[in-house]
Enzyme design. Sequence first.
Site, PDB file in Angstrom:
ATOM      1  CG  ASP A 195      -2.097  -0.981   0.992  1.00 26.03           C
ATOM      2  OD1 ASP A 195      -2.254  -1.465  -0.152  1.00 26.03           O
ATOM      3  OD2 ASP A 195      -2.823  -1.267   1.959  1.00 26.03           O
TER       4      ASP A 195
ATOM      5  NE  ARG B 218       0.390   3.894  13.554  1.00 27.84           N
ATOM      6  CZ  ARG B 218       1.240   2.951  13.198  1.00 27.84           C
ATOM      7  NH1 ARG B 218       2.532   3.176  13.255  1.00 27.84           N
ATOM      8  NH2 ARG B 218       0.811   1.785  12.780  1.00 27.84           N
TER       9      ARG B 218
ATOM     10  CG  ASP C 226      -2.613   3.107  13.148  1.00 24.22           C
ATOM     11  OD1 ASP C 226      -2.514   3.384  14.353  1.00 24.22           O
ATOM     12  OD2 ASP C 226      -2.378   1.973  12.691  1.00 24.22           O
TER      13      ASP C 226
ATOM     14  CB  SER D 224      -3.660  -6.418   9.072  1.00 23.91           C
ATOM     15  OG  SER D 224      -3.253  -5.111   9.425  1.00 23.91           O
TER      16      SER D 224
HETATM   17  N1  ARG Z   1      -6.081  -1.496  16.883  1.00 20.91           N
HETATM   18  C1  ARG Z   1      -4.762  -1.122  17.280  1.00 20.91           C
HETATM   19  C2  ARG Z   1      -4.674   0.348  17.551  1.00 20.91           C
HETATM   20  O1  ARG Z   1      -5.561   1.019  17.205  1.00 20.91           O
HETATM   21  C3  ARG Z   1      -3.730  -1.608  16.340  1.00 20.91           C
HETATM   22  C4  ARG Z   1      -3.683  -0.985  14.995  1.00 20.91           C
HETATM   23  C5  ARG Z   1      -2.694  -1.682  14.163  1.00 20.91           C
HETATM   24  N2  ARG Z   1      -2.393  -0.945  13.003  1.00 20.91           N
HETATM   25  C6  ARG Z   1      -2.146  -1.508  11.843  1.00 20.91           C
HETATM   26  N3  ARG Z   1      -1.875  -0.705  10.886  1.00 20.91           N
HETATM   27  N4  ARG Z   1      -2.199  -2.800  11.641  1.00 20.91           N
HETATM   28  O2  ARG Z   1      -3.764   0.844  18.154  1.00 20.91           O
END
Ligand code: ARG
Length: 406
Positions: free
Chosen positions: A16, A97, A126, A177
């Site tokens: 991506d 992030r 994110d 993922s």
């Molecule tokens: N749900 C988790 C969070 O909001 C993990 C997100 C994981 N991100 C990813 N791009 N796979 O912090």
Amino acid sequence: MPKVKKVVLAYSGGVDTSICIPFLKEKYGVSEVITFVADLGQGDDLEKISDKALKSGASQSIVGKLVEPFVDRYAFPAIRANALYSDKYPLSTALARPLIAESLVANARKFDADAVAHGCTGKGNDQVRFDLAINALGPDLRIITPAREWNMSREEAIAYGERFGIPAPVSKKSPYSIDVNLLGRSIEAGFLEDPFLAPEEDVFEMTSSIESAPNKPEEIEIEFRNGFPVAIDNEYLKPVELIKKANHLAGKHGFGRIDMIEDRVVGIKSREIYETPGILLLIKAHQELESLTLSPDVIDFKNLIDKKWSRLVYQGFWFGPLKNALDCFINATQETVTGTVKIKLFKGNAIIVGRSSKNNSLYREDLATYSHNDTFNHRSAEGFIYMWGMSNKIWAEANIDSSKEK
Ligand code: ARG
């Protein structure tokens, strides 16, 4: 929309973010894409990723070494805040992030870019964290988010990339993922989307299963100074090394796995698997030390603050006025959180078995003891209870008429 000259793109090396590069040029008329790869201790070959960015059409590729600031300025404050979203998730991904956003904005300034970009989709957390942090730090910068707009399936994305010389991924794509950094791993998707199906062992990398964890328990000691962990088993370590050691010890004994239903910012529930052994262990130990060194009213109130802090960070408000104010409260409480916690690690458990603080303990054996050394004045309890329960007694006399029973 005015044309964008230069954009700094958060880049991970995946399909991506790779196709974001030609997409930004083709669909947004961007003339120059500078990629930014964050080293957060995820253990990938960052030079290779950086190289892939250049092959995919980036004019420059920056690798930012962020592991130290990640631990010093993000993970350690989270330990002081006992940060657990929904009482479970220690924010391993969420904490990274705003730090990546800091670097995106700093690089946009350095290279005089007029926009930043990331490859987050439209239904995750994110994107919220990136966008809010970028808005706070560089409100004039345009944020471009191709993956929120392109509507491509994975196959279409790969085909699009191939048109621009971006090779399809060679390794068999993991069905999950996954997001990884020094604090842990987040695993979503694949069969895990059925919340009733138990995760299989191939999901995990940092933690042993209970079955394969050592059959012998291990007792460890974690020492804190002013709410920051400083040593494990009397070995004083730099923050990054300390996290690594905590990861290793807890992971070896199968502690730190989380399987939860999570309430995302966008309102949907999702099934999340995490393994975050070290930070979870450190938070548990820290909280225990607070119970010894903080007064009950501070503990009570801090519980509320900690919860709110965790929620704010989860929801993307790392750079915000309330978060700053809560930090002031938390910092003010940590001066006395100094001492050692003893923990037994065994088969997926981290059991607190001892705590001590030489100068800041509020535990008083002379008051707590049931032995003849007791200095507590038992008789003063009568007067105390007389007043403590007065309003309740008045209420009971007015409302509970025992003669009416039967
Ligand atoms: N749900 C988790 C969070 O909001 C993990 C997100 C994981 N991100 C990813 N791009 N796979 O912090």
